[in-house]
Design a protein around this motif. Structure first.
Motif, PDB file in Angstrom:
ATOM      1  N   SER A  18      58.981 -95.243 -92.991  1.00  0.00           N
ATOM      2  CA  SER A  18      59.052 -95.308 -91.295  1.00  0.00           C
ATOM      3  C   SER A  18      58.671 -96.981 -90.898  1.00  0.00           C
ATOM      4  N   TRP A  19      58.067 -97.380 -91.720  1.00  0.00           N
ATOM      5  CA  TRP A  19      57.653 -98.730 -91.240  1.00  0.00           C
ATOM      6  C   TRP A  19      58.996 -99.819 -91.564  1.00  0.00           C
ATOM      7  N   VAL A  20      59.528 -99.485 -92.581  1.00  0.00           N
ATOM      8  CA  VAL A  20      60.892-100.030 -92.662  1.00  0.00           C
ATOM      9  C   VAL A  20      61.683 -99.891 -91.522  1.00  0.00           C
ATOM     10  N   ALA A  21      61.645 -98.713 -91.084  1.00  0.00           N
ATOM     11  CA  ALA A  21      62.677 -98.270 -89.896  1.00  0.00           C
ATOM     12  C   ALA A  21      62.382 -98.951 -88.832  1.00  0.00           C
ATOM     13  N   SER A  22      60.978 -99.234 -88.575  1.00  0.00           N
ATOM     14  CA  SER A  22      60.801-100.060 -87.374  1.00  0.00           C
ATOM     15  C   SER A  22      60.912-101.420 -87.572  1.00  0.00           C
ATOM     16  N   VAL A  23      60.901-101.926 -88.625  1.00  0.00           N
ATOM     17  CA  VAL A  23      61.167-103.605 -88.803  1.00  0.00           C
ATOM     18  C   VAL A  23      62.828-103.394 -88.636  1.00  0.00           C
ATOM     19  N   PHE A  24      63.468-102.678 -89.323  1.00  0.00           N
ATOM     20  CA  PHE A  24      65.053-102.433 -89.037  1.00  0.00           C
ATOM     21  C   PHE A  24      65.486-102.496 -87.527  1.00  0.00           C
ATOM     22  N   GLY A  25      64.677-101.763 -86.820  1.00  0.00           N
ATOM     23  CA  GLY A  25      64.843-101.479 -85.425  1.00  0.00           C
ATOM     24  C   GLY A  25      64.736-102.902 -84.704  1.00  0.00           C
ATOM     25  N   LEU A  26      63.470-103.386 -85.253  1.00  0.00           N
ATOM     26  CA  LEU A  26      63.315-104.635 -84.359  1.00  0.00           C
ATOM     27  C   LEU A  26      64.468-105.866 -84.700  1.00  0.00           C
ATOM     28  N   ALA A  27      64.697-105.772 -86.064  1.00  0.00           N
ATOM     29  CA  ALA A  27      65.876-106.818 -86.451  1.00  0.00           C
ATOM     30  C   ALA A  27      67.057-106.400 -85.479  1.00  0.00           C
ATOM     31  N   ALA A  28      67.381-105.265 -85.376  1.00  0.00           N
ATOM     32  CA  ALA A  28      68.499-104.790 -84.475  1.00  0.00           C
ATOM     33  C   ALA A  28      68.551-105.484 -83.147  1.00  0.00           C
ATOM     34  N   LEU A  29      67.160-105.263 -82.573  1.00  0.00           N
ATOM     35  CA  LEU A  29      66.934-105.640 -80.977  1.00  0.00           C
ATOM     36  C   LEU A  29      67.055-107.213 -81.323  1.00  0.00           C
ATOM     37  N   TYR A  30      66.561-107.713 -82.013  1.00  0.00           N
ATOM     38  CA  TYR A  30      66.739-109.224 -82.287  1.00  0.00           C
ATOM     39  C   TYR A  30      67.992-109.877 -82.088  1.00  0.00           C
ATOM     40  N   VAL A  31      68.691-109.256 -83.189  1.00  0.00           N
ATOM     41  CA  VAL A  31      70.344-109.921 -83.147  1.00  0.00           C
ATOM     42  C   VAL A  31      71.125-109.402 -82.044  1.00  0.00           C
ATOM     43  N   LEU A  32      70.540-108.495 -81.158  1.00  0.00           N
ATOM     44  CA  LEU A  32      71.259-108.127 -80.008  1.00  0.00           C
ATOM     45  C   LEU A  32      71.236-109.256 -78.764  1.00  0.00           C
ATOM     46  N   GLY A  33      70.218-110.197 -79.102  1.00  0.00           N
ATOM     47  CA  GLY A  33      69.661-111.078 -78.201  1.00  0.00           C
ATOM     48  C   GLY A  33      68.747-110.833 -77.121  1.00  0.00           C
ATOM     49  N   THR A  34      67.850-109.658 -77.620  1.00  0.00           N
ATOM     50  CA  THR A  34      66.761-109.073 -76.842  1.00  0.00           C
ATOM     51  C   THR A  34      65.650-110.405 -76.537  1.00  0.00           C
ATOM     52  N   VAL A  35      65.459-111.134 -77.785  1.00  0.00           N
ATOM     53  CA  VAL A  35      64.390-112.322 -77.791  1.00  0.00           C
ATOM     54  C   VAL A  35      64.804-113.530 -77.687  1.00  0.00           C
ATOM     55  N   THR A  36      65.826-113.843 -78.388  1.00  0.00           N
ATOM     56  CA  THR A  36      66.448-115.443 -78.548  1.00  0.00           C
ATOM     57  C   THR A  36      67.915-114.901 -77.773  1.00  0.00           C
ATOM     58  N   PRO A  37      68.483-115.909 -76.948  1.00  0.00           N
ATOM     59  CA  PRO A  37      69.707-115.437 -76.579  1.00  0.00           C
ATOM     60  C   PRO A  37      70.793-115.251 -77.692  1.00  0.00           C
ATOM     61  N   LEU A  38      71.631-114.412 -77.274  1.00  0.00           N
ATOM     62  CA  LEU A  38      72.846-113.857 -78.521  1.00  0.00           C
ATOM     63  C   LEU A  38      73.504-114.998 -78.647  1.00  0.00           C
ATOM     64  N   ALA A  54      78.457-110.031 -75.402  1.00  0.00           N
ATOM     65  CA  ALA A  54      77.565-108.746 -75.567  1.00  0.00           C
ATOM     66  C   ALA A  54      78.377-107.678 -75.299  1.00  0.00           C
ATOM     67  N   ASP A  55      79.769-107.844 -74.721  1.00  0.00           N
ATOM     68  CA  ASP A  55      80.641-106.832 -74.581  1.00  0.00           C
ATOM     69  C   ASP A  55      81.897-106.735 -75.595  1.00  0.00           C
ATOM     70  N   PHE A  56      81.459-107.367 -76.590  1.00  0.00           N
ATOM     71  CA  PHE A  56      82.344-107.668 -77.661  1.00  0.00           C
ATOM     72  C   PHE A  56      83.470-106.523 -78.029  1.00  0.00           C
ATOM     73  N   ILE A  57      82.732-105.290 -78.046  1.00  0.00           N
ATOM     74  CA  ILE A  57      83.694-103.980 -78.412  1.00  0.00           C
ATOM     75  C   ILE A  57      84.369-103.614 -77.090  1.00  0.00           C
ATOM     76  N   ASP A  58      84.003-103.635 -76.011  1.00  0.00           N
ATOM     77  CA  ASP A  58      84.433-103.145 -74.637  1.00  0.00           C
ATOM     78  C   ASP A  58      85.927-104.101 -74.419  1.00  0.00           C
ATOM     79  N   TYR A  59      85.609-105.308 -74.746  1.00  0.00           N
ATOM     80  CA  TYR A  59      86.857-106.210 -74.531  1.00  0.00           C
ATOM     81  C   TYR A  59      88.168-105.999 -75.427  1.00  0.00           C
ATOM     82  N   ARG A  60      87.671-105.436 -76.463  1.00  0.00           N
ATOM     83  CA  ARG A  60      88.581-105.330 -77.625  1.00  0.00           C
ATOM     84  C   ARG A  60      89.243-103.675 -78.004  1.00  0.00           C
TER      85      ARG A  60
END
Lengths: 148, 303
Positions: free
Chosen positions: B29-49, B118-124
């Motif tokens: 479950s800890w690994v799950a939370s780390v992957f969750g954070l990583a997913a949010l990070y690469v989404l541009g939540t902390v550093t710009p996408l 951020a709309d990579f999927i929608d545009y294509r």
């Protein structure tokens, strides 16, 4: 000397989840094909905390009267660890008994005891006792807690 | 909502480090939370996408990474629920992970992947490769989330009920996105599809936030009483072991404090101190022995 991993052997003996000393004694009785008796022995103990003696028809685990229930159970588990380890055909720890204890166990086939040396076998059975105590203490409320 | 989720997952990641060190079953479950954070990070939540994606070639690889990390996060969360519910592993268990190579392959086939968006999927969405990429990701998510909800059916009481509630919202979000992909790509109702698809973001992150908040409250409500019950005793016994040299190794007392749960650490210290007294045929002063007896009585009361 190569000793098997304690956690693996505890899992083989008790499976997952909690257990009790009664269950462990029952399982070891089946493995050893001899009854195992827990005997409170009130003689002088010196630095010893428990010992076990194997006879033709039984195995006795002797332990002193203790104020601490936890420590008493731990010492018995330690000796049960010896019985289990011997059933796996590994080397024995050398006993260090008083005259009275030797008289008591004169016709024993083999004897091991619980003292506090840093011998690999003693470390193994001490770790076994720790693992068993965890499983015994968890008995009343054992439930996996993977989110805590 | 994404920032709230980042805050919740960060708190869980940091606060649960001691549990992860001590209890093997807590690691998934800890690994799950780390992957969750990583997913949010690469989404541009902390550093710009744009900054993150520029390091990855500027062709929206961040989007692919986010999908893989999110899927792994849900998968490891699902593994912890499986342990909680004591469910056996069957052949279908790893099936959602098969979508990862499909996602990578279909992502590779997408035409004109630049620029970063951020709309990579929608545009294509008119490209079949995007429909396969997004669809396989969402199908794997939906399968895993529904399986978690199913496994939780007998456990969803108290704070675990928030897991099920949050994940039901996530399942609804994923269903919206799947419907959007199917309708947009295989029907003429593009506007309707987009209207359904627009619900994904708010439902997805709201559902995950509910689950993460429930998890954090569960963790704190269970761990704080344990800390209050054993922390002082554990430290005192460790100090006593060090002071009287009760161990062969000077590192052992501190290691036990670090490596065992507090209750097991207290138990181990008590045994080591009894061994020390027996082995040296010595006794502690009355005040020290009195406190040891008190701690022992407390431990007995827990069984």
């Amino acid at each position: 000397m190569s000793l098997p991993p304690v956690a693996e052997k505890v899992q083989e003996l008790c499976g997952d989840g909690a257990t009790s000393m009664e269950e462990v004694v029952d399982r070891l009785t089946i493995i050893c094909e001899k009854p195992i008796n827990l005997v409170e022995y009130k003689e002088s103990w010196g630095a010893l905390t428990a010992f076990k003696a194997e006879f033709e028809d039984r195995i006795n685990v002797y332990f002193p009267p203790q104020k601490s229930q936890q420590y008493k159970l731990h010492c018995i588990y330690h000796e049960l660890g010896h019985i289990y380890l011997e059933s796996l055909r590994t080397s024995l720890a050398l006993p260090n008994l008083s005259e009275e204890m030797l008289r008591e166990t004169a016709d024993a086939i083999s004897i091991t005891c619980r003292s506090v040396p840093n011998h690999p076998v003693e470390r193994w059975v001490e770790e076994f006792a720790f693992e068993m105590s965890k499983k015994t203490r968890a008995r009343s409320s054992f439930e996996p807690e993977p989110f805590l | 909502m994404k920032l709230l989720l980042v805050a919740l997952l960060t708190a869980l990641c940091l606060l649960r480090i001691p549990s992860v060190v001590k209890v093997a079953e807590a690691r998934a479950s800890w690994v799950a939370s780390v992957f969750g954070l990583a997913a949010l990070y690469v989404l541009g939540t902390v550093t710009p996408l744009a900054t993150i994606d520029s390091y990855l070639g500027g062709i929206n690889v961040a989007n692919l990474l986010q999908a893989i990390f999110a899927l792994l996060a849900i998968f490891f969360f699902n593994d912890s629920v499986r342990r909680l519910a004591n469910v056996a592993v069957r052949w279908t268990y790893y099936a959602p992970l098969l979508s990862i190579p499909i996602m990578i392959a279909s992502f590779a086939l997408v035409k004109d992947k630049a620029p970063t968006s951020a709309d990579f999927i929608d545009y294509r969405m008119d490209q079949l490769a995007i429909a396969v990429y997004s669809g396989s990701y969402m199908l794997a998510l939906l399968f895993t989330v529904l399986r978690i909800i199913y496994m939780l059916r007998h456990k969803a009481r108290g704070l675990y009920a928030t897991f099920s509630a949050g994940l039901l919202v996530v399942a609804a979000a994923v269903s919206c996105h799947l419907t959007y992909v199917l309708l947009f790509h295989f029907s003429p109702w593009h506007t309707f599809a987009e209207a359904i698809g627009s619900w994904f973001d708010r439902l997805f992150y709201a559902g995950l936030s509910v689950t993460a908040a429930g998890w954090l409250i569960l963790f704190l409500s269970k761990q704080i009483p344990k800390l209050r019950l054993w922390m002082i005793d554990a430290l005192w016994l460790t100090g006593l072991r060090i002071r009287v040299h009760a161990d062969h190794s000077r590192v052992s007392p501190a290691w036990d404090l670090f490596n065992e749960t507090l209750e097991n650490g207290v138990y181990k210290s008590l045994i080591v101190l009894h061994n020390y007294q027996r082995g040296n045929l010595t006794a502690f002063p009355e005040s020290v022995q009195g406190r040891i007896n008190q701690i022992e009585a407390k431990l007995d009361a827990q069984v």
